[in-house]
Design a protein around this motif. Structure first.
Motif, PDB file in Angstrom:
ATOM      1  N   ASP A  37     -16.313 -48.209   4.066  1.00 24.93           N
ATOM      2  CA  ASP A  37     -15.156 -47.656   5.086  1.00 24.93           C
ATOM      3  C   ASP A  37     -14.825 -46.179   4.825  1.00 24.93           C
ATOM      4  O   ASP A  37     -14.243 -46.063   3.612  1.00 24.93           O
ATOM      5  CB  ASP A  37     -13.972 -48.603   4.990  1.00 24.93           C
ATOM      6  CG  ASP A  37     -12.859 -48.350   5.914  1.00 24.93           C
ATOM      7  OD1 ASP A  37     -12.887 -47.062   6.424  1.00 24.93           O
ATOM      8  OD2 ASP A  37     -12.326 -49.158   6.021  1.00 24.93           O
ATOM      9  N   ARG A  38     -15.144 -45.349   5.772  1.00 21.53           N
ATOM     10  CA  ARG A  38     -15.206 -43.925   5.470  1.00 21.53           C
ATOM     11  C   ARG A  38     -13.725 -43.573   5.260  1.00 21.53           C
ATOM     12  O   ARG A  38     -13.307 -42.818   4.251  1.00 21.53           O
ATOM     13  CB  ARG A  38     -15.376 -43.081   6.704  1.00 21.53           C
ATOM     14  CG  ARG A  38     -16.827 -42.511   6.679  1.00 21.53           C
ATOM     15  CD  ARG A  38     -17.039 -41.398   7.562  1.00 21.53           C
ATOM     16  NE  ARG A  38     -17.108 -40.114   7.181  1.00 21.53           N
ATOM     17  CZ  ARG A  38     -18.228 -39.912   6.490  1.00 21.53           C
ATOM     18  NH1 ARG A  38     -19.189 -40.396   6.356  1.00 21.53           N
ATOM     19  NH2 ARG A  38     -18.337 -38.571   6.020  1.00 21.53           N
ATOM     20  N   LYS A  39     -12.426 -44.339   5.915  1.00 16.83           N
ATOM     21  CA  LYS A  39     -11.183 -43.876   5.538  1.00 16.83           C
ATOM     22  C   LYS A  39     -10.681 -44.529   4.167  1.00 16.83           C
ATOM     23  O   LYS A  39     -10.032 -43.666   3.669  1.00 16.83           O
ATOM     24  CB  LYS A  39     -10.499 -44.733   6.568  1.00 16.83           C
ATOM     25  CG  LYS A  39     -10.609 -44.296   8.106  1.00 16.83           C
ATOM     26  CD  LYS A  39      -9.347 -44.473   9.031  1.00 16.83           C
ATOM     27  CE  LYS A  39      -9.516 -43.988  10.257  1.00 16.83           C
ATOM     28  NZ  LYS A  39     -10.480 -44.457  11.081  1.00 16.83           N
ATOM     29  N   GLU A  78     -11.992 -41.783   1.887  1.00 15.99           N
ATOM     30  CA  GLU A  78     -11.355 -40.572   2.029  1.00 15.99           C
ATOM     31  C   GLU A  78     -10.052 -40.868   1.178  1.00 15.99           C
ATOM     32  O   GLU A  78      -9.596 -39.950   0.538  1.00 15.99           O
ATOM     33  CB  GLU A  78     -11.040 -40.251   3.320  1.00 15.99           C
ATOM     34  CG  GLU A  78     -10.660 -38.837   3.351  1.00 15.99           C
ATOM     35  CD  GLU A  78     -10.446 -38.424   4.586  1.00 15.99           C
ATOM     36  OE1 GLU A  78     -11.413 -38.806   5.989  1.00 15.99           O
ATOM     37  OE2 GLU A  78      -9.541 -37.441   5.172  1.00 15.99           O
ATOM     38  N   ALA A  79      -9.279 -42.340   1.203  1.00 15.77           N
ATOM     39  CA  ALA A  79      -8.134 -42.320   0.565  1.00 15.77           C
ATOM     40  C   ALA A  79      -8.093 -42.177  -0.916  1.00 15.77           C
ATOM     41  O   ALA A  79      -7.343 -41.693  -1.909  1.00 15.77           O
ATOM     42  CB  ALA A  79      -7.527 -43.811   1.065  1.00 15.77           C
TER      43      ALA A  79
END
Ligand SMILES: C[C@@]1(CC(=O)O)c2cc3[nH]c(cc4nc(cc5[nH]c(cc(n2)[C@H]1CCC(=O)O)[C@@](C)(CC(=O)O)[C@@H]5CCC(=O)O)C(CC(=O)O)=C4CCC(=O)O)c(CCC(=O)O)c3CC(=O)O
Ligand SMILES: NC(=O)C1=CN([C@@H]2O[C@H](COP(=O)(O)OP(=O)(O)OC[C@H]3O[C@@H](n4cnc5c(N)ncnc54)[C@H](O)[C@@H]3O)[C@@H](O)[C@H]2O)C=CC1
Length: 213
Positions: free
Chosen positions: A81-83, A86-87
């Motif tokens: 999950d890219r998000k 990133e988090a």
């Protein structure tokens, strides 16, 4: 261009976020280096579950939250999950080394393809241009530097200690280390016997020099 280093991770904490196939590959490399691994993931590949059950890694069976990075020296964001990945980069403190498996630009470091033969490490990186080429070159190097290099490098490690202890003169040491590094020396395979002979030659040389003075 990146700066290649070999990190010493023994006893240091590495947090891996994600428990899929890519996380598994990274975790195997970290285990070889002796890192203390904490994996954060709600689900994990069977081989990772087995490592957790065997006490080789710690598995926190949950979704990522920023507190998970406490005390991490190194962080790998390896979810699908890219998000979330990133988090993870956002949550990292300055000084924590972060790798993000789907975002080469945000990485503090990339993981190279690696050949290991005892103390010998050969690492290949394309800087993210083509991991598949890094992998192919790694396979070619595995053929060229086969398992026989493990014993040879283990011998060299021992020999180095002996030479440093027994040969005082810097030129003599250099001569010896170069002789031991020659591929013809490796191929003859009479390592201990030839080392003893080389050491005896050095002693004789020094003895003669002593007499001249
Ligand atoms: C930047 C980097 C960051 C990092 O992970 O550190 C990164 C990023 C990405 N990899 C992707 C794909 C693949 N990665 C592999 C394999 C490896 N990837 C590894 C490292 C790295 N991968 C770093 C750069 C290293 C370098 O370039 O030198 C290796 C060397 C080391 C390891 O992972 O242990 C290991 C080989 C180990 C070995 O075999 O020895 C394969 C091959 C396969 O699996 O068969 C594929 C499919 C084929 C292809 O895409 O080429 C994608 C796209 C994902 C997508 O499509 O969404 C991204 C993201 C992006 O490019 O944006
Ligand atoms: N850098 C590399 O070498 C490569 C990178 N990739 C990238 O890596 C990503 C991951 O690939 P795979 O391991 O094959 O995926 P996968 O689907 O096998 O595993 C994903 C893992 O992430 C975990 N996860 C999902 N949300 C999470 C959250 N909020 N907190 C913690 N864990 C969470 C899942 O539980 C699962 O364990 C791919 O999406 C792709 O973009 C793919 C191939 C190679």
């Amino acid at each position: 261009m990146g700066y290649p280093v070999i990190l010493h991770l023994r006893g240091r904490r590495a947090v891996v976020v994600g428990g899929g196939k890519v996380a598994a590959r990274k975790i195997h490399g970290l285990l070889e280096a002796g890192a203390e691994i904490v994996m954060i993931a709600p689900e994990a590949e069977p081989e990772l579950q087995a490592l957790a059950a065997g006490g080789m890694i710690v598995w926190k069976k949950k979704r990522f939250d920023p507190d998970d990075l406490a005390e991490a020296f190194l962080v790998i964001a390896a979810t699908n999950d890219r998000k979330v990945n990133e988090a993870v980069t956002q949550a990292a403190a300055p000084g924590q080394l972060v790798n993000v498996v789907d975002d080469p630009e945000r990485c503090d470091f990339h993981v190279p393809a690696v050949v290991r033969r005892g103390p010998l490490t050969i690492a290949v990186s394309t800087g993210g241009a083509s991991p598949a080429v890094a992998r192919r070159i790694r396979r070619e190097l595995e053929e060229k530097y086969g398992e026989e290099y493990r014993l040879y490098l283990e011998f060299l490690q021992r020999a180095r200690g002996i030479v440093l202890r027994e040969v005082e003169d810097a030129e003599g040491r250099k001569r010896l280390f170069q002789a031991l590094a020659a591929d013809s020396f490796r191929q003859r395979g009479r390592w201990d016997e030839e080392l003893a002979q080389l050491l005896a030659n050095e002693k004789e040389r020094n003895g003669e020099r002593g007499k001249e003075q």
